[in-house]
Design a protein around this motif. Structure first.
Motif, PDB file in Angstrom:
ATOM      1  N   GLU A 463       0.844  -1.200   0.000  1.00 52.70           N
ATOM      2  CA  GLU A 463       0.000   0.000   0.000  1.00 52.70           C
ATOM      3  C   GLU A 463       0.867   1.233   0.000  1.00 52.70           C
ATOM      4  O   GLU A 463       0.572   2.229  -0.683  1.00 52.70           O
ATOM      5  CB  GLU A 463      -0.926   0.000   1.221  1.00 52.70           C
ATOM      6  CG  GLU A 463      -1.993   1.073   1.218  1.00 52.70           C
ATOM      7  CD  GLU A 463      -1.512   2.434   1.703  1.00 52.70           C
ATOM      8  OE1 GLU A 463      -2.146   3.447   1.358  1.00 52.70           O
ATOM      9  OE2 GLU A 463      -0.488   2.478   2.441  1.00 52.70           O
ATOM     10  N   VAL A 518      -5.799  -0.660  -5.936  1.00 48.30           N
ATOM     11  CA  VAL A 518      -6.931  -0.108  -5.204  1.00 48.30           C
ATOM     12  C   VAL A 518      -8.156  -0.214  -6.088  1.00 48.30           C
ATOM     13  O   VAL A 518      -8.145   0.228  -7.240  1.00 48.30           O
ATOM     14  CB  VAL A 518      -6.683   1.360  -4.791  1.00 48.30           C
ATOM     15  CG1 VAL A 518      -7.920   1.944  -4.138  1.00 48.30           C
ATOM     16  CG2 VAL A 518      -5.490   1.443  -3.843  1.00 48.30           C
ATOM     17  N   LEU A 523      -8.174  -1.985  -0.752  1.00 47.16           N
ATOM     18  CA  LEU A 523      -6.837  -2.399  -1.165  1.00 47.16           C
ATOM     19  C   LEU A 523      -6.901  -3.882  -1.533  1.00 47.16           C
ATOM     20  O   LEU A 523      -7.271  -4.711  -0.689  1.00 47.16           O
ATOM     21  CB  LEU A 523      -5.843  -2.168  -0.035  1.00 47.16           C
ATOM     22  CG  LEU A 523      -4.410  -2.644  -0.258  1.00 47.16           C
ATOM     23  CD1 LEU A 523      -3.748  -1.820  -1.369  1.00 47.16           C
ATOM     24  CD2 LEU A 523      -3.595  -2.557   1.026  1.00 47.16           C
ATOM     25  N   PHE A 532      -9.007   0.013   4.131  1.00 45.81           N
ATOM     26  CA  PHE A 532      -7.784   0.641   4.636  1.00 45.81           C
ATOM     27  C   PHE A 532      -7.994   2.134   4.850  1.00 45.81           C
ATOM     28  O   PHE A 532      -8.825   2.777   4.202  1.00 45.81           O
ATOM     29  CB  PHE A 532      -6.596   0.371   3.703  1.00 45.81           C
ATOM     30  CG  PHE A 532      -6.633   1.118   2.383  1.00 45.81           C
ATOM     31  CD1 PHE A 532      -5.809   2.210   2.161  1.00 45.81           C
ATOM     32  CD2 PHE A 532      -7.494   0.720   1.361  1.00 45.81           C
ATOM     33  CE1 PHE A 532      -5.830   2.891   0.955  1.00 45.81           C
ATOM     34  CE2 PHE A 532      -7.510   1.394   0.153  1.00 45.81           C
ATOM     35  CZ  PHE A 532      -6.684   2.485  -0.058  1.00 45.81           C
TER      36      PHE A 532
END
Length: 640
Positions: A463, A518, A523, A532
């Motif tokens: 991420e 995404v 995510l 998230f």
């Protein structure tokens, strides 16, 4: 008397939201009260009128009866609904409402008074023929009287305060040699919690189950029951999961306990919704009166879904003078409720806190909640955030639907007990209905865990790689360079995670290949989807009801971290207030030495030194508010 035009709700949180929504269905104007801590709370937003009643401290707001009465007068409210907790079972508040010309949506003062004292309650219902636990329930018993009573009853025995509840002041004693110390301890805690150290003593029921009967009474002499709720899944006498009907009771036992509950309610002239609680011997099936709660219960939605009866609606109708016009109500569905708390089971169920950064509540089950995006969860009040309730045609279906709903619940920014609830629902004894009040404590270790899977560390690093850093390739952290990709190293909660393209290495593990993207606000890492949200350098991830708060630093920061030597921060285990500071900067300390006492929601926790050394910093003072994991001090090694 007709139905009310305006009702003040003397409470907060999910129960205030629940009552306000019921008032809205009736077309009744709702009045909310709020403290400074709740100025932007959901119940304030939903009410037609909202009145500030004081600062965050409950004793200066939600427990300030005069301020609430004044708010009712100023807004033209005709009645007050107390919810549960706070002033719901306070006889002086009920009298104050009556004196002010307000209808108290609850039982008569005399009923609250009679059932609020456990000794008086047991004597009253025993006179009405309701079975009570063998013991001594005389007022004013001395320590010697309690010792003599224990000899008559036989061990094990249970000491209980006459006033109050919630397990405070209760002591289980297995042998005579421990009795006097237990009496002294129980009296001290009861005196501190309730201002009354009067104790009673009962035989301790082995293999106990906690079963309660919901009753409704009107002002015309009718009292009915709506079946039972099983509340045996508890920890430290606090309920966790409740269900209806109980898997233990036969139709004959249900009918007998229902009659006993109605007799208990009639013995005090009960009006409104109330609950008669019984302790049931899981071996013999014998049942005994424990106490009566003269208010709506936290777990009332279980009965509502199992019977189809809206208890808050009937509270309003009965308070307005309507007759019940019904007999005993059968349980036609199976329903089960889980209480979602801001607490960390892996850290001894310590209260947590924070700001709600992301929120998803399931839509296919009932959710009683005061949560909203951006809500700050502090330490001023009870840590319960919401209740999730499912029902079905069978018990197995209700349990399965609740487990699924918890798995789809997302609360990021605040650590909750949802993973613990899912583990409990999947326990083989819970599935089979083999319950007792000691089950949770016996299995606690297997029900709580805090291990973070490698894939979660990988997801956090990936991420971070996706986070936009501008158009300049020299500013990006994706391992970009002329030629082939280079490794980028992140430290995620003190675990090194290296990323190069779609290769990820977590700690010393073998490399794995994962792609990340995404999609729809989630995510996607490999085949798994995470909710998230980010707060500074802390990334919150959520999947399948679990959440992880992961602190990240990039390689450039890692060296600084490593060069810090073995300096050890001393952090707060929960959000709360620093009650005691036992050391000063420059003091030499030893591992395990008590340094601070932090309190939240009447729970005290002693914070100790993590290692031998010197206090290089002390960052707090007594009386200061602190957040979860806030640094209180820093211990550095002794200089050689």
């Amino acid at each position: 008397m007709g139905m009310f035009d305006s009702v003040l709700v003397a409470n907060r949180g999910e129960i205030a939201v629940r009552v306000i929504r019921a008032l809205r269905r009736f077309g009744i104007r709702s009045v909310a009260v709020y403290s400074d801590a709740d100025a932007d709370a959901l119940h304030v937003r939903l009410a037609d009128v909202a009145v500030r009643i004081g600062p965050a401290a409950a004793r200066e707001s939600y427990l300030a009866a005069e301020r609430i009465i004044d708010a009712a007068r100023e807004t033209g409210a005709q009645a007050v609904h107390p919810g549960y907790g706070f002033l719901a079972e306070n006889t002086e508040f009920a009298r104050a409402c009556e004196k002010a010309g307000l209808v108290f949506i609850g039982p008569p003062v005399e009923a609250i008074d009679a059932m609020g004292d456990k000794i008086r309650a047991k004597l009253t219902v025993r006179a009405a023929g309701v079975p009570v636990v063998p013991g001594r329930t005389e007022a004013g018993m001395t320590d010697d009287d309690l010792v003599d009573a224990a000899a008559e009853i036989g061990f094990p025995v249970l000491l209980k305060p006459s006033a109050g509840g919630g397990g405070k002041g209760m002591r289980l004693v297995h042998e005579d040699s421990a009795l006097r110390d237990a009496i002294e301890s129980a009296r001290r805690e009861a005196r501190g919690s309730f201002g009354d150290d009067t104790l009673l003593i009962e035989r301790f029921i082995t293999n106990p189950r906690h079963i309660e009967i919901q009753v409704l009474g009107d002002a015309h002499g009718t009292v009915v029951h709506l079946g039972e709720r099983e509340c045996s899944l508890q920890r430290r006498h606090q309920k966790i999961i409740e269900e209806a009907p109980s898997p233990l009771l036969t139709p004959e036992t249900r009918a007998a306990m229902g009659r006993a509950a109605v007799d208990a309610a009639k013995s005090v002239g009960y009006v409104g919704a109330g609950t008669v609680e019984f302790i049931v011997d899981g071996t013999t099936g014998d049942y005994f009166f424990m106490e009566m709660n003269t208010r709506l219960q936290v777990e009332h939605p279980v009965t509502e879904l199992a019977t189809g009866v809206d208890l808050v609606e009937w509270q309003l109708r009965v308070a307005a003078g309507e007759p019940l016009g019904m007999g005993d109500v059968p349980l036609t569905k199976f329903a089960v409720e889980a209480r979602v708390y801001a607490e960390d089971p892996a850290r001894g169920f310590l209260p947590t806190g924070g700001t709600v950064l992301a929120l998803h509540e399931p839509q296919d089950v009932r959710v009683d909640s005061a949560l909203r995006l951006g809500l700050t969860v502090g330490s001023d009040y009870d840590p319960m955030l919401a209740k999730i309730i499912a029902h079905g045609d069978t018990r197995a279906e209700a349990l399965r639907r609740l487990d699924s709903a918890l798995g789809r619940t997302v609360i990021l920014g605040v650590t909750t007990n949802i993973p613990f609830l899912r583990s409990l629902l999947r326990d083989e004894d819970v599935r089979a209905g083999n319950l007792d009040t000691g089950l949770v404590e016996r299995k606690l270790e297997s029900l709580t865990y805090n291990e973070i899977p490698d894939e979660v560390y990988a997801a956090a690093a990936l991420e971070r790689q996706l986070a936009p850093r501008g158009d300049d390739p020299w500013e990006r952290t994706g391992g970009w360079r002329i030629g082939e990709h280079a490794w980028t190293t992140w430290r995620v909660d003190d675990v090194d995670v290296r990323v190069r393209g779609d290769e990820v290495v977590v700690g010393e593990a073998e490399p794995i290949r994962l792609t990340a993207s995404v999609d729809g606000g989630e995510l996607v890492v490999g085949t798994r989807r995470y909710a998230f949200a980010r707060s500074g350098n802390v990334l919150w991830l959520g999947a399948d009801g679990r959440t992880w708060a992961l602190t990240e630093t990039e390689r450039s920061a890692i060296a600084a971290h490593d060069n810090a030597g073995s300096a050890g921060p001393v952090t707060s285990p929960m959000p709360g207030t620093v009650l005691v500071v036992r050391a000063e900067q420059g003091d030499h300390v030893t591992a395990g030495q008590a340094l601070f006492v932090v309190e939240a929601m009447k729970m005290e926790h002693t914070v100790t030194a993590p290692s031998d050394g010197v206090l290089a910093e002390v960052n707090v003072r007594a009386g200061q508010q602190v957040a979860l994991d806030e640094p209180l001090a820093v211990v550095v090694p002794h200089q050689e």
